[in-house]
Design an enzyme around this catalytic site. Structure first.
Site, short mmCIF file in Angstrom:
data_model
loop_
_atom_site.label_atom_id
_atom_site.label_comp_id
_atom_site.label_asym_id
_atom_site.label_seq_id
_atom_site.Cartn_x
_atom_site.Cartn_y
_atom_site.Cartn_z
N ARG A 145 -1.57 -7.39 -21.39
CA ARG A 145 -2.36 -7.00 -22.57
C ARG A 145 -1.65 -5.95 -23.43
NH1 ARG A 145 -5.73 -2.65 -22.13
NH2 ARG A 145 -7.50 -3.58 -23.22
N PRO B 77 0.82 -1.21 0.00
CA PRO B 77 0.00 0.00 0.00
C PRO B 77 0.86 1.26 0.00
CG PRO B 77 -0.71 -1.52 1.72
CD PRO B 77 0.58 -2.05 1.18
N ASP C 83 -7.86 2.73 -25.46
CA ASP C 83 -8.41 2.51 -24.13
C ASP C 83 -8.22 3.73 -23.24
OD1 ASP C 83 -9.35 -0.01 -24.50
OD2 ASP C 83 -7.51 -1.00 -23.83
N GLU D 56 1.55 -8.40 7.96
CA GLU D 56 1.75 -6.94 8.03
C GLU D 56 2.69 -6.46 6.92
OE1 GLU D 56 0.11 -4.79 9.84
OE2 GLU D 56 -1.00 -6.50 10.62
#
Ligand code: SAM
Length: 246
Positions: free
Chosen positions: A153, A88, A168, A115
């Site tokens: 992709r 994160p 896209d 953690e």
């Protein structure tokens, strides 16, 4: 391209990687995913991969030795295989990062659990920490799947000839226009007339306008960095004026 994925749950990747575009690319041998079972690099009979944190507190931390061994088992002496840790606290994973990674031949993806990972492993081995969003998930495996899909992709030959990543969202710097297909009328709602006109210039202009409109409404910050033509800028000014007038 080879994605080596270090995880305590190597079976996690079985089913998702058999489906759709990425499954097809794996079958064709354009990309390869090599799940590396972290527990095979442990040295005790319980195959331990975590321990209590120094300094106390809740949760467990992934111990460094098996991770170091797993990375070295793939990388050896090579220094051209980037090691990516999902965290994160990483930099946001986005189209620019995906395009950069799509040019590599191999990547090592390290999936955290508990953690997270002992900081010394990060300092010694990790080249890039990536976050898939401002929320916390239970492990890096879903993030690895997101990366494999988004990077995969972009690799030539992965998308079929009727598919293209060029238009896209984000590839053009802004969000994509809405799409419509059959039937022409659905629950009282009609397909916009211009899309039935066969006039490709007008259709292109309508799509560009919708792209700019939706980006202005939902992700205005993207417009600051997007590559906009003088016609786009004129359109954007009109849309802003209209929004202010409302
Ligand atoms: N204690 C960590 C914190 O607060 O930042 C969260 C650890 S999380 C429960 C376990 C693992 O999931 C992390 O080590 C990471 O590999 C992965 N993870 C969780 N959220 C993520 C995110 N937003 N992006 C990328 N990986 C994530």
């Amino acid at each position: 391209m080879i994605f080596h994925v270090i995880s305590i749950f190597p079976g996690y990747f079985d089913s998702p990687l058999r489906q759709g575009v990425i499954g097809r690319a794996i079958n064709k041998g354009i990309i390869k995913v090599n799940p590396v079972d972290l527990r095979t690099f442990t040295s005790d009979r319980h195959k331990t991969t975590d321990d209590r944190p120094y300094g106390g507190g809740a949760g467990m931390v992934m111990i460094p030795q098996p991770i170091a061994k797993a990375i070295l088992s793939v990388k050896g002496e090579r220094n051209d295989v980037p090691v990516i840790l999902f965290s994160p606290a990483g930099i946001p994973f986005n189209h620019v990062v995906a395009s950069h990674l799509a040019r590599k031949k191999e990547l090592i993806l390290l999936c955290g659990r508990y953690e997270g990972v002992d900081q010394r492993v990060i300092e010694r081995f990790v080249d890039m920490e990536l976050s898939i969003g401002d929320y916390v998930i239970t492990g890096g495996e879903p993030a690895a799947l997101v990366l494999i899909d988004a990077v995969g992709r972009l690799i030539p030959g992965v998308l079929g000839c009727n598919e293209s990543a060029d238009n896209d969202s984000f590839a053009t710097g802004i969000l994509e226009h809405p799409h419509y297909t059959r039937p022409r009328r659905f629950m009282g709602m009609d397909v916009p007339e211009v899309l039935l006109s066969g006039d490709h210039k007008k259709i292109g202009e309508w799509r560009r306008k919708k792209s700019i409109e939706i980006t202005l409404r939902r992700r205005p910050e993207l417009l600051d960095k997007a590559c906009l033509s003088p016609a786009d800028i004129k359109l954007l000014d009109e849309l802003k004026r209209d929004a202010e007038a409302k």
